[in-house]
Design an enzyme around this catalytic site. Sequence first.
Site: not given
Length: 223
Positions: A13-15, A89, A92, A106, A108, A143, A173
């Site tokens: 959960g760093s972002n 991760m 979907l 999202n 990436h 994706l 990020e």
Amino acid sequence: MSCRTVILISGSGSNLQAFIDTLHPQQADIVAVISNRADAYGLERAAQAGIPTQVLDHRDFPDRASYDLALAALIDAHTPELVILAGFMRILTAGFVARYHGRLLNIHPSLLPKYTGLHTHRRALEAGDQEHGATVHFVTEELDGGPAIMQSHVPILADDTPESLAERVRATEHRLYPLAAMLYISGRLRLMDGHACLDGNAIAPCGLRLDQFETDMRGHRND
């Protein structure tokens, strides 16, 4: 008014922490953090910030479609305006993506369209690339293929390993993702006719450059 936001995680959960530190609660009112893993450290980060958490373990479901239906029900209970994938991760289903069309973001860890999928840092090194980075994009059925919003760039150094490169990309990020989300929250960023658009104008296919955008922002503040 603060934008009701749900964040999905699977790991540290760093972002998520970057969102908590940068936008919550004045701009992004993070109304829930949902994880598919009960041991995700990001749940602890959310709890420390007073944000409600929920766990929906994908292993409790027979297939991807049934999991995504249950996940959507959890999300919808919070009536979010924005859904953020922050290290979630899971691939979907098309139905899930369509449900949140235009309000699902999202990040990436590559300069898309390069290196969709996993092991992006190793692949960039093996290819002999001179630079690497991360991309925030709208989520579509393809994706890691949705329209790019903004990218961060870092040079690849001669002694880089996948781990050292990943650490430098991750640091960018934490500036990149909240800034891109803020453009959406402010109403400047939208998905229109399959294109990421800023102020009604289509963004270039590789997205805005974080460093240039930050420079422009500083220039506007000094005017």
